[in-house]
Design a protein around this motif. Structure first.
Motif, PDB file in Angstrom:
ATOM      1  N   GLY A 194       0.817  -1.212   0.000  1.00  0.00           N
ATOM      2  CA  GLY A 194       0.000   0.000   0.000  1.00  0.00           C
ATOM      3  C   GLY A 194       0.845   1.255   0.000  1.00  0.00           C
ATOM      4  O   GLY A 194       0.551   2.220  -0.718  1.00  0.00           O
ATOM      5  N   ALA A 195       1.907   1.255   0.796  1.00  0.00           N
ATOM      6  CA  ALA A 195       2.802   2.415   0.814  1.00  0.00           C
ATOM      7  C   ALA A 195       3.481   2.607  -0.535  1.00  0.00           C
ATOM      8  O   ALA A 195       3.586   3.736  -1.040  1.00  0.00           O
ATOM      9  CB  ALA A 195       3.841   2.253   1.912  1.00  0.00           C
ATOM     10  N   ALA A 196       3.928   1.498  -1.114  1.00  0.00           N
ATOM     11  CA  ALA A 196       4.578   1.599  -2.425  1.00  0.00           C
ATOM     12  C   ALA A 196       3.583   2.017  -3.502  1.00  0.00           C
ATOM     13  O   ALA A 196       3.926   2.788  -4.410  1.00  0.00           O
ATOM     14  CB  ALA A 196       5.214   0.260  -2.795  1.00  0.00           C
ATOM     15  N   ALA A 197       2.342   1.523  -3.403  1.00  0.00           N
ATOM     16  CA  ALA A 197       1.331   1.890  -4.390  1.00  0.00           C
ATOM     17  C   ALA A 197       1.000   3.381  -4.308  1.00  0.00           C
ATOM     18  O   ALA A 197       0.866   4.050  -5.334  1.00  0.00           O
ATOM     19  CB  ALA A 197       0.075   1.058  -4.184  1.00  0.00           C
ATOM     20  N   LEU A 198       0.875   3.892  -3.094  1.00  0.00           N
ATOM     21  CA  LEU A 198       0.597   5.321  -2.953  1.00  0.00           C
ATOM     22  C   LEU A 198       1.753   6.175  -3.461  1.00  0.00           C
ATOM     23  O   LEU A 198       1.536   7.220  -4.077  1.00  0.00           O
ATOM     24  CB  LEU A 198       0.307   5.653  -1.494  1.00  0.00           C
ATOM     25  N   ALA A 199       2.970   5.720  -3.201  1.00  0.00           N
ATOM     26  CA  ALA A 199       4.122   6.468  -3.704  1.00  0.00           C
ATOM     27  C   ALA A 199       4.151   6.466  -5.230  1.00  0.00           C
ATOM     28  O   ALA A 199       4.443   7.494  -5.855  1.00  0.00           O
ATOM     29  CB  ALA A 199       5.407   5.869  -3.150  1.00  0.00           C
ATOM     30  N   ALA A 200       3.847   5.314  -5.826  1.00  0.00           N
ATOM     31  CA  ALA A 200       3.842   5.237  -7.293  1.00  0.00           C
ATOM     32  C   ALA A 200       2.713   6.067  -7.883  1.00  0.00           C
ATOM     33  O   ALA A 200       2.898   6.742  -8.909  1.00  0.00           O
ATOM     34  CB  ALA A 200       3.706   3.783  -7.730  1.00  0.00           C
ATOM     35  N   MET A 201       1.536   6.052  -7.227  1.00  0.00           N
ATOM     36  CA  MET A 201       0.408   6.819  -7.756  1.00  0.00           C
ATOM     37  C   MET A 201       0.601   8.325  -7.594  1.00  0.00           C
ATOM     38  O   MET A 201       0.018   9.107  -8.345  1.00  0.00           O
ATOM     39  CB  MET A 201      -0.893   6.393  -7.070  1.00  0.00           C
ATOM     40  N   PRO A 242      -0.421   8.933 -11.689  1.00  0.00           N
ATOM     41  CA  PRO A 242      -1.789   8.569 -11.295  1.00  0.00           C
ATOM     42  C   PRO A 242      -2.423   7.468 -12.154  1.00  0.00           C
ATOM     43  O   PRO A 242      -3.354   6.808 -11.710  1.00  0.00           O
ATOM     44  CB  PRO A 242      -2.575   9.870 -11.449  1.00  0.00           C
ATOM     45  N   GLU A 243      -1.915   7.257 -13.338  1.00  0.00           N
ATOM     46  CA  GLU A 243      -2.498   6.219 -14.202  1.00  0.00           C
ATOM     47  C   GLU A 243      -2.190   4.803 -13.713  1.00  0.00           C
ATOM     48  O   GLU A 243      -2.727   3.831 -14.230  1.00  0.00           O
ATOM     49  CB  GLU A 243      -2.024   6.382 -15.654  1.00  0.00           C
ATOM     50  N   LEU A 244      -1.361   4.663 -12.697  1.00  0.00           N
ATOM     51  CA  LEU A 244      -1.034   3.346 -12.142  1.00  0.00           C
ATOM     52  C   LEU A 244      -2.036   2.884 -11.086  1.00  0.00           C
ATOM     53  O   LEU A 244      -1.806   1.880 -10.421  1.00  0.00           O
ATOM     54  CB  LEU A 244       0.366   3.371 -11.517  1.00  0.00           C
ATOM     55  N   PHE A 245      -3.152   3.588 -10.945  1.00  0.00           N
ATOM     56  CA  PHE A 245      -4.124   3.271  -9.894  1.00  0.00           C
ATOM     57  C   PHE A 245      -4.630   1.836 -10.008  1.00  0.00           C
ATOM     58  O   PHE A 245      -4.662   1.100  -9.024  1.00  0.00           O
ATOM     59  CB  PHE A 245      -5.300   4.247  -9.945  1.00  0.00           C
ATOM     60  N   GLY A 246      -5.017   1.419 -11.188  1.00  0.00           N
ATOM     61  CA  GLY A 246      -5.562   0.067 -11.374  1.00  0.00           C
ATOM     62  C   GLY A 246      -4.563  -1.016 -11.035  1.00  0.00           C
ATOM     63  O   GLY A 246      -4.897  -1.996 -10.345  1.00  0.00           O
ATOM     64  N   ARG A 247      -3.349  -0.873 -11.490  1.00  0.00           N
ATOM     65  CA  ARG A 247      -2.314  -1.865 -11.196  1.00  0.00           C
ATOM     66  C   ARG A 247      -1.989  -1.901  -9.704  1.00  0.00           C
ATOM     67  O   ARG A 247      -1.760  -2.967  -9.139  1.00  0.00           O
ATOM     68  CB  ARG A 247      -1.053  -1.562 -11.988  1.00  0.00           C
TER      69      ARG A 247
END
Length: 116
Positions: free
Chosen positions: A74-81, A85-90
């Motif tokens: 989750g932390a990595a996903a938020l950092a990537a998003m 922002p287009e990485l939300f689905g992945r």
């Protein structure tokens, strides 16, 4: 935290996981079950308590593991998003896969309780 302490904690975690898996496998295979005379008399199987303990360990361990996995992903996903922002689905899919660990533990717990 020092490297030496981290290695020690990894070894302790590995031993705990191995012991829990051994208990679950032992309960699934009916280890420690009574003979035909005890089962015929209506006495509870000796493995039923072990199966319940194994189910509790499986559910608790998988929930803890899923919590740790979701925290990191989750932390990595938020950092990537935050950068793209287009990485939300992945990112949601990856966090969902980490959450699936808890479901596997719940399934094993249900199987063990069904056999108890």
């Amino acid at each position: 935290m020092s490297v030496r302490l981290r290695r020690g904690l990894h070894a302790v975690n590995a031993v705990i996981v191995l012991a829990a898996l051994t208990l679950v496998v032992w309960a699934l295979t009916g280890g420690g079950a009574q003979g035909a005379a005890g089962a015929a008399a209506g006495a509870p199987a000796a493995a039923s308590g072990t199966a319940l303990l194994g189910a509790a360990i499986a559910v608790a361990g998988s929930a803890i593991g899923a919590g740790i996995a979701v925290a990191y992903t989750g932390a990595a996903a938020l950092a990537a998003m935050s950068e793209r922002p287009e990485l939300f689905g992945r990112a949601i899919v990856i966090v969902g896969l980490a959450e699936g660990i808890a479901i596997y533990g719940l399934v094993i717990g249900i199987i063990l309780i069904g056999r108890a």
